[in-house]
Write an enzyme that holds these catalytic residues in place. Sequence first.
Site, PDB file in Angstrom:
ATOM      1  N   ASN A   1       0.865  -1.054   0.001  1.00  0.00           N
ATOM      2  CA  ASN A   1      -0.063  -0.101  -0.004  1.00  0.00           C
ATOM      3  C   ASN A   1       0.760   1.150  -0.019  1.00  0.00           C
ATOM      4  O   ASN A   1       1.430   1.815   0.884  1.00  0.00           O
ATOM      5  CB  ASN A   1      -0.734   0.020   1.198  1.00  0.00           C
ATOM      6  CG  ASN A   1      -1.917   1.034   1.051  1.00  0.00           C
ATOM      7  OD1 ASN A   1      -1.491   2.151   0.724  1.00  0.00           O
ATOM      8  ND2 ASN A   1      -3.102   1.009   1.819  1.00  0.00           N
TER       9      ASN A   1
ATOM     10  N   ASP B   1      -0.993  -4.039  11.166  1.00  0.00           N
ATOM     11  CA  ASP B   1      -2.173  -4.894  10.951  1.00  0.00           C
ATOM     12  C   ASP B   1      -3.264  -3.908  11.771  1.00  0.00           C
ATOM     13  O   ASP B   1      -2.980  -3.557  13.076  1.00  0.00           O
ATOM     14  CB  ASP B   1      -2.196  -6.128  11.627  1.00  0.00           C
ATOM     15  CG  ASP B   1      -3.287  -6.869  10.854  1.00  0.00           C
ATOM     16  OD1 ASP B   1      -3.593  -6.962   9.636  1.00  0.00           O
ATOM     17  OD2 ASP B   1      -3.947  -7.517  11.767  1.00  0.00           O
ATOM     18  N   SER B   2      -4.447  -3.964  11.102  1.00  0.00           N
ATOM     19  CA  SER B   2      -5.484  -2.927  11.811  1.00  0.00           C
ATOM     20  C   SER B   2      -6.912  -3.357  11.456  1.00  0.00           C
ATOM     21  O   SER B   2      -7.008  -4.371  10.669  1.00  0.00           O
ATOM     22  CB  SER B   2      -5.328  -1.498  11.217  1.00  0.00           C
ATOM     23  OG  SER B   2      -5.391  -1.350   9.940  1.00  0.00           O
TER      24      SER B   2
ATOM     25  N   PHE C   1     -11.290   5.757   4.522  1.00  0.00           N
ATOM     26  CA  PHE C   1     -11.450   4.679   3.640  1.00  0.00           C
ATOM     27  C   PHE C   1     -12.003   3.874   4.490  1.00  0.00           C
ATOM     28  O   PHE C   1     -12.475   4.124   5.853  1.00  0.00           O
ATOM     29  CB  PHE C   1     -10.280   4.035   3.043  1.00  0.00           C
ATOM     30  CG  PHE C   1      -9.244   3.628   4.396  1.00  0.00           C
ATOM     31  CD1 PHE C   1      -8.470   4.357   4.952  1.00  0.00           C
ATOM     32  CD2 PHE C   1      -9.249   2.083   4.485  1.00  0.00           C
ATOM     33  CE1 PHE C   1      -7.672   3.715   6.242  1.00  0.00           C
ATOM     34  CE2 PHE C   1      -8.488   1.487   5.614  1.00  0.00           C
ATOM     35  CZ  PHE C   1      -7.549   2.429   6.071  1.00  0.00           C
ATOM     36  N   GLY C   2     -12.633   2.356   4.206  1.00  0.00           N
ATOM     37  CA  GLY C   2     -13.145   1.491   5.127  1.00  0.00           C
ATOM     38  C   GLY C   2     -14.200   1.970   5.914  1.00  0.00           C
ATOM     39  O   GLY C   2     -15.078   2.425   5.470  1.00  0.00           O
TER      40      GLY C   2
ATOM     41  N   ASP D   1     -14.508   4.269   8.272  1.00  0.00           N
ATOM     42  CA  ASP D   1     -14.578   5.795   8.499  1.00  0.00           C
ATOM     43  C   ASP D   1     -15.655   6.376   8.514  1.00  0.00           C
ATOM     44  O   ASP D   1     -16.260   7.122   9.352  1.00  0.00           O
ATOM     45  CB  ASP D   1     -13.526   6.555   7.540  1.00  0.00           C
ATOM     46  CG  ASP D   1     -11.934   6.369   7.982  1.00  0.00           C
ATOM     47  OD1 ASP D   1     -11.808   6.132   9.171  1.00  0.00           O
ATOM     48  OD2 ASP D   1     -11.114   6.464   7.461  1.00  0.00           O
TER      49      ASP D   1
ATOM     50  N   HIS E   1      -5.599   5.773  15.506  1.00  0.00           N
ATOM     51  CA  HIS E   1      -4.953   4.263  15.879  1.00  0.00           C
ATOM     52  C   HIS E   1      -3.474   4.300  15.027  1.00  0.00           C
ATOM     53  O   HIS E   1      -2.554   4.018  15.642  1.00  0.00           O
ATOM     54  CB  HIS E   1      -5.645   3.245  15.669  1.00  0.00           C
ATOM     55  CG  HIS E   1      -6.286   3.030  14.429  1.00  0.00           C
ATOM     56  ND1 HIS E   1      -6.922   4.070  13.688  1.00  0.00           N
ATOM     57  CD2 HIS E   1      -6.295   1.891  13.230  1.00  0.00           C
ATOM     58  CE1 HIS E   1      -7.262   3.842  12.412  1.00  0.00           C
ATOM     59  NE2 HIS E   1      -7.261   2.375  12.274  1.00  0.00           N
TER      60      HIS E   1
END
Length: 195
Positions: free
Chosen positions: A9, A69-70, A152-153, A155, A180
Amino acid sequence: MRIVIATGNQDKVREINEILSGTDFEAVSMKSIGINPDIVEDADTFEGNALIKAKAVHALVNDYVMADDSGLCIDALNGAPGVYSARFCGENSTYQEKFDKIFEMLKDVSNDKRTAHFVCAIAVVRPDGSSFTVKEQCDGILQKTPMGSNGFGYDPIFYVPEFGMTTAQMEPEQKHKISHRGKALASMVAKLCEK
Ligand code: IMP
């Protein structure tokens, strides 16, 4: 010193480079140095998955390597979707489908119990093979209606009471300060720069 980022990414690489500016570290993506291993992220913790990614790349280069990783952890769902956030509701589902599934699962949950956290773990493997992990979170409340188009995601449904808006309504720099990922990167830099 060079630190290889175990991610494909480019946005993450850019963000990490900004945060590392002013330190002795220069972030380079694994792709830019010709590395793209197949990695199976099968740990059940964020730290475990970050470490799997960092170690897999470290096996191929003799540099500092970092991976993150999140995910989103919803209290009323015992921390789900957690490490499965990207795959929640099926790998190819849209975020609107993911939101709808969450709304359905939370339909009987009272407003004060719709609390959630974004979590980010970062693992660093040093050239000598030693490693450390850091983990940070950002607290919020799940909205019933998506709002905002930044980020993104998840949010658009992640409302941060202190700012009175979702993370998708924040400017990138604003989100970066409280997120985070921003906080985990800052903790990582502090640890890397420890003597
Ligand atoms: P990964 O760390 O790139 O594997 O991301 C895991 C997944 O968690 C993402 O695909 C998103 O679904 C979710 N996620 C992680 N961080 C964020 C964020 O800052 N905003 C919204 N969703 C996020």
